[in-house]
Design an enzyme around this catalytic site. Structure first.
Site, mmCIF file in Angstrom:
data_model
loop_
_atom_site.group_PDB
_atom_site.id
_atom_site.type_symbol
_atom_site.label_atom_id
_atom_site.label_comp_id
_atom_site.label_asym_id
_atom_site.label_seq_id
_atom_site.Cartn_x
_atom_site.Cartn_y
_atom_site.Cartn_z
ATOM 1 N N LEU A 1 2.704 -5.331 -0.295
ATOM 2 C CA LEU A 1 2.192 -5.018 1.046
ATOM 3 C C LEU A 1 3.322 -4.762 2.040
ATOM 4 O O LEU A 1 3.076 -4.265 3.147
ATOM 5 C CB LEU A 1 1.327 -6.174 1.562
ATOM 6 N N THR B 1 -2.356 4.414 1.477
ATOM 7 C CA THR B 1 -2.940 4.585 2.811
ATOM 8 C C THR B 1 -3.663 5.919 3.022
ATOM 9 O O THR B 1 -3.310 6.930 2.395
ATOM 10 C CB THR B 1 -1.810 4.483 3.870
ATOM 11 N N LYS C 1 4.998 6.916 1.986
ATOM 12 C CA LYS C 1 3.903 6.283 1.237
ATOM 13 C C LYS C 1 3.420 7.196 0.101
ATOM 14 O O LYS C 1 2.937 6.714 -0.923
ATOM 15 C CB LYS C 1 2.752 5.942 2.180
HETATM 16 P P1 NAP Z 1 2.067 -5.343 8.813
HETATM 17 O O1 NAP Z 1 1.217 -6.326 9.579
HETATM 18 O O2 NAP Z 1 2.996 -4.458 9.545
HETATM 19 O O3 NAP Z 1 2.847 -6.178 7.703
HETATM 20 C C1 NAP Z 1 3.884 -5.610 6.966
HETATM 21 C C2 NAP Z 1 4.762 -6.736 6.440
HETATM 22 O O4 NAP Z 1 5.830 -6.152 5.686
HETATM 23 C C3 NAP Z 1 5.407 -7.595 7.529
HETATM 24 O O5 NAP Z 1 5.318 -8.950 7.156
HETATM 25 C C4 NAP Z 1 6.861 -7.129 7.520
HETATM 26 O O6 NAP Z 1 7.788 -8.124 7.874
HETATM 27 C C5 NAP Z 1 7.047 -6.784 6.064
HETATM 28 N N1 NAP Z 1 8.160 -5.860 5.840
HETATM 29 C C6 NAP Z 1 8.431 -4.706 6.489
HETATM 30 N N2 NAP Z 1 9.522 -4.124 5.967
HETATM 31 C C7 NAP Z 1 9.958 -4.933 4.976
HETATM 32 C C8 NAP Z 1 11.051 -4.884 4.075
HETATM 33 N N3 NAP Z 1 11.924 -3.872 4.089
HETATM 34 N N4 NAP Z 1 11.190 -5.887 3.176
HETATM 35 C C9 NAP Z 1 10.339 -6.939 3.156
HETATM 36 N N5 NAP Z 1 9.283 -7.041 4.009
HETATM 37 C C10 NAP Z 1 9.104 -6.048 4.903
HETATM 38 O O7 NAP Z 1 1.110 -4.380 7.957
HETATM 39 P P2 NAP Z 1 -0.356 -4.632 7.383
HETATM 40 O O8 NAP Z 1 -1.334 -4.042 8.338
HETATM 41 O O9 NAP Z 1 -0.475 -6.033 6.970
HETATM 42 O O10 NAP Z 1 -0.348 -3.663 6.121
HETATM 43 C C11 NAP Z 1 0.052 -4.114 4.840
HETATM 44 C C12 NAP Z 1 0.394 -2.915 3.964
HETATM 45 O O11 NAP Z 1 -0.738 -2.058 3.838
HETATM 46 C C13 NAP Z 1 1.514 -2.041 4.494
HETATM 47 O O12 NAP Z 1 2.232 -1.560 3.388
HETATM 48 C C14 NAP Z 1 0.791 -0.895 5.186
HETATM 49 O O13 NAP Z 1 1.601 0.250 5.201
HETATM 50 C C15 NAP Z 1 -0.416 -0.748 4.291
HETATM 51 N N6 NAP Z 1 -1.631 -0.229 4.919
HETATM 52 C C16 NAP Z 1 -2.150 -0.850 6.013
HETATM 53 C C17 NAP Z 1 -3.333 -0.388 6.554
HETATM 54 C C18 NAP Z 1 -3.952 -1.051 7.756
HETATM 55 O O14 NAP Z 1 -4.833 -0.436 8.378
HETATM 56 N N7 NAP Z 1 -3.583 -2.276 8.088
HETATM 57 C C19 NAP Z 1 -3.989 0.715 5.980
HETATM 58 C C20 NAP Z 1 -3.421 1.305 4.852
HETATM 59 C C21 NAP Z 1 -2.250 0.818 4.325
HETATM 60 P P3 NAP Z 1 8.265 -8.348 9.405
HETATM 61 O O15 NAP Z 1 7.220 -9.236 10.016
HETATM 62 O O16 NAP Z 1 9.580 -8.970 9.219
HETATM 63 O O17 NAP Z 1 8.313 -7.004 10.054
HETATM 64 N N1 GDD Z 2 -0.445 2.700 18.202
HETATM 65 C C1 GDD Z 2 -1.069 3.418 19.163
HETATM 66 N N2 GDD Z 2 -0.782 3.160 20.468
HETATM 67 N N3 GDD Z 2 -1.936 4.380 18.786
HETATM 68 C C2 GDD Z 2 -2.570 5.063 19.770
HETATM 69 C C3 GDD Z 2 -2.334 4.826 21.123
HETATM 70 C C4 GDD Z 2 -1.380 3.828 21.508
HETATM 71 O O1 GDD Z 2 -1.123 3.568 22.655
HETATM 72 N N4 GDD Z 2 -3.124 5.668 21.848
HETATM 73 C C5 GDD Z 2 -3.826 6.385 20.971
HETATM 74 N N5 GDD Z 2 -3.486 6.042 19.709
HETATM 75 C C6 GDD Z 2 -4.022 6.661 18.463
HETATM 76 C C7 GDD Z 2 -2.948 7.141 17.501
HETATM 77 O O2 GDD Z 2 -2.446 8.401 17.922
HETATM 78 C C8 GDD Z 2 -3.749 7.193 16.207
HETATM 79 O O3 GDD Z 2 -4.416 8.412 16.101
HETATM 80 C C9 GDD Z 2 -4.776 6.083 16.364
HETATM 81 O O4 GDD Z 2 -4.742 5.679 17.746
HETATM 82 C C10 GDD Z 2 -4.504 4.863 15.493
HETATM 83 O O5 GDD Z 2 -3.152 4.469 15.670
HETATM 84 P P1 GDD Z 2 -2.601 3.084 15.085
HETATM 85 O O6 GDD Z 2 -3.462 1.978 15.489
HETATM 86 O O7 GDD Z 2 -1.150 3.026 15.430
HETATM 87 O O8 GDD Z 2 -2.823 3.226 13.515
HETATM 88 P P2 GDD Z 2 -2.522 4.441 12.503
HETATM 89 O O9 GDD Z 2 -3.841 5.022 12.130
HETATM 90 O O10 GDD Z 2 -1.498 5.347 13.033
HETATM 91 O O11 GDD Z 2 -1.880 3.677 11.264
HETATM 92 C C11 GDD Z 2 -2.484 2.509 10.734
HETATM 93 O O12 GDD Z 2 -3.418 2.859 9.740
HETATM 94 C C12 GDD Z 2 -2.853 3.521 8.584
HETATM 95 C C13 GDD Z 2 -4.029 3.845 7.653
HETATM 96 O O13 GDD Z 2 -4.625 5.042 8.057
HETATM 97 C C14 GDD Z 2 -1.349 1.617 10.158
HETATM 98 O O14 GDD Z 2 -1.892 0.382 9.791
HETATM 99 C C15 GDD Z 2 -0.718 2.261 8.923
HETATM 100 O O15 GDD Z 2 0.202 1.347 8.341
HETATM 101 C C16 GDD Z 2 -1.850 2.575 7.930
HETATM 102 O O16 GDD Z 2 -1.322 3.184 6.780
#
Ligand code: NAP
Ligand code: GDD
Length: 347
Positions: A83, A128, A157
């Site tokens: 993750l 993702t 990714k």
């Molecule tokens: P997150 O809250 O940003 O957590 C990511 C974790 O990875 C944090 O604990 C971070 O540590 C750690 N990390 C970052 N770079 C690292 C490195 N070089 N080596 C070791 N640890 C590192 O993200 P999340 O929302 O839990 O997402 C988990 C995974 O799912 C990610 O790979 C993300 O890209 C993927 N994903 C997320 C979503 C979503 O909507 N949440 C959707 C699709 C895919 P620090 O706290 O030190 O920064």
């Molecule tokens: N962060 C952010 N901040 N996004 C904004 C803002 C703002 O002030 N205003 C509008 N947005 C819009 C972004 O342009 C984007 O279209 C949408 O809100 C969602 O942005 P984020 O919440 O930053 O998430 P994300 O969709 O770019 O990425 C997240 O989801 C991905 C899966 O689709 C992350 O969790 C990624 O790690 C993950 O892969």
């Protein structure tokens, strides 16, 4: 007892997955990277329970293959959940090299470590919906939709996705990609839009700040509830054959709709005035501007429309989302309301 290693255990997903696996009876190992503050608030509670000797933290970094080798050799996990990533899409335009090192080469580091140690564990790779172009004509996106990432994060990714597949096919390793659409919770980082809105509106409501600044309000996302997505990740590793799955709700909503729904929870009556960069969200009761647009939050390239088709997961994994969009917003906003109240009592 099964042993699971979670990279990125301190993040939103890592913390929910650790809880889930802990309840399933796993011995849980988490990889953390060193930071100047002990950044573990999402998992602190796991160390205050009776069987806390079943959760272990180890220092390592995805960009440091030696640390991965050391940890995997020591733990000998049955399952690895990868993750850890630089997960902020907008920031990936500022730090593309680092994003590639952690999110692309980091995956290769992990796969090579497992292959060379010959320990035969199963690997989950956090992929993702940012692999897709976000073109509405290709939605809903599923496992067969073509990839066309729009950000350095999406490209890194995509490398992670493809290299995982190559190792699965070439070396018969059990490696799966979870193509997860956005999933949120009260543990979501405040840099992501849902949490930024939830925290921001609560601070406006309590008088701590006057307004918040956002970017593209018309972008649409398929937002689900994070803990449910972690169960899907686990289910993927319990299958007989390794394969990739889309995990999503199948519903899409704009950032603007998220704000409107969050306002309802806080009894704020919001109305929109103006267009483009001059658009403003106004609190009807007070007449004050509470939302403004700031171009710094736009991305050089945007994935505008995400809506996932998770029929494969529903059929094979027997997984389906349970929390509605409305309930998700309520969970997040009410959690920040409680936090805000606690903070106001303390200060
Ligand atoms: P997150 O809250 O940003 O957590 C990511 C974790 O990875 C944090 O604990 C971070 O540590 C750690 N990390 C970052 N770079 C690292 C490195 N070089 N080596 C070791 N640890 C590192 O993200 P999340 O929302 O839990 O997402 C988990 C995974 O799912 C990610 O790979 C993300 O890209 C993927 N994903 C997320 C979503 C979503 O909507 N949440 C959707 C699709 C895919 P620090 O706290 O030190 O920064
Ligand atoms: N962060 C952010 N901040 N996004 C904004 C803002 C703002 O002030 N205003 C509008 N947005 C819009 C972004 O342009 C984007 O279209 C949408 O809100 C969602 O942005 P984020 O919440 O930053 O998430 P994300 O969709 O770019 O990425 C997240 O989801 C991905 C899966 O689709 C992350 O969790 C990624 O790690 C993950 O892969």
């Amino acid at each position: 007892m099964k042993k699971a290693l979670i990279t990125g255990i301190g993040g939103q997903d890592g913390s929910y997955l650790a809880e889930f696996l802990f309840k399933k009876g796993y011995q849980v190992y988490g990889m953390l990277r060193r930071s100047s503050t002990f950044n573990c608030q999402n998992i602190e509670h796991l160390f205050n329970i009776k069987e806390s000797n079943r959760v272990h933290l180890l220092y390592g970094d995805m960009t440091d293959v030696d640390s991965l080798l050391r940890i995997i050799k020591e733990v000998k996990p049955d399952e690895i959940y990868n993750l850890a990533a630089q997960s902020d899409v907008r920031v990936s335009f500022d730090i593309p090299f680092y994003t590639a090192q952690s999110d692309a080469i980091g995956v290769l580091n992990l796969l090579e470590a497992v292959k060379n140690l010959n320990i035969g564990c199963k690997i989950y790779q956090a992929s993702t919906s940012e692999l897709f172009s976000g073109d509405k004509r290709e939605a809903p996106q599923n496992e067969k939709t073509s990839f066309n990432p729009k950000s350095p994060y999406g490209v890194a990714k995509l490398y992670g996705f493809e290299i995982a597949k190559v190792y699965r096919e070439s070396y018969k390793m059990f490696v799966v990609n979870g193509i997860f659409f956005n999933h949120e919770s009260p543990r979501r980082g405040e840099n992501f839009v849902t949490r930024k809105i939830s925290v921001g509106l609560n601070e406006i409501k309590s008088g701590k700040k006057e307004k918040m600044f956002l970017g593209n309000l018309d972008s649409k996302r398929d937002w689900g509830y994070a803990p449910e997505y972690m169960e899907a990740a686990w289910k993927m590793l319990q299958q007989k054959t390794p394969q990739d799955f889309v995990i999503a709700t199948g519903e899409t909503h704009s950032v603007r709709e998220f704000i409107e729904e969050a306002c309802k929870v806080l009894d704020i009556d919001i109305t929109w005035k103006g267009k483009g960069l001059n658009e403003k969200g106004i609190d009807k009761k007070t007449g004050k501007t509470i939302v403004e647009i700031d171009p710094q939050y736009f991305r050089p390239n945007e994935v505008s429309y995400l809506c996932g088709d998770s029929r494969k997961a529903r059929k094979i994994l027997n997984w389906k989302p349970k929390t509605s969009f409305k309930d998700l917003v309520k969970i997040m906003v009410e959690a920040d309301l409680r936090r805000e109240k606690r903070h106001n009592i303390c200060c």
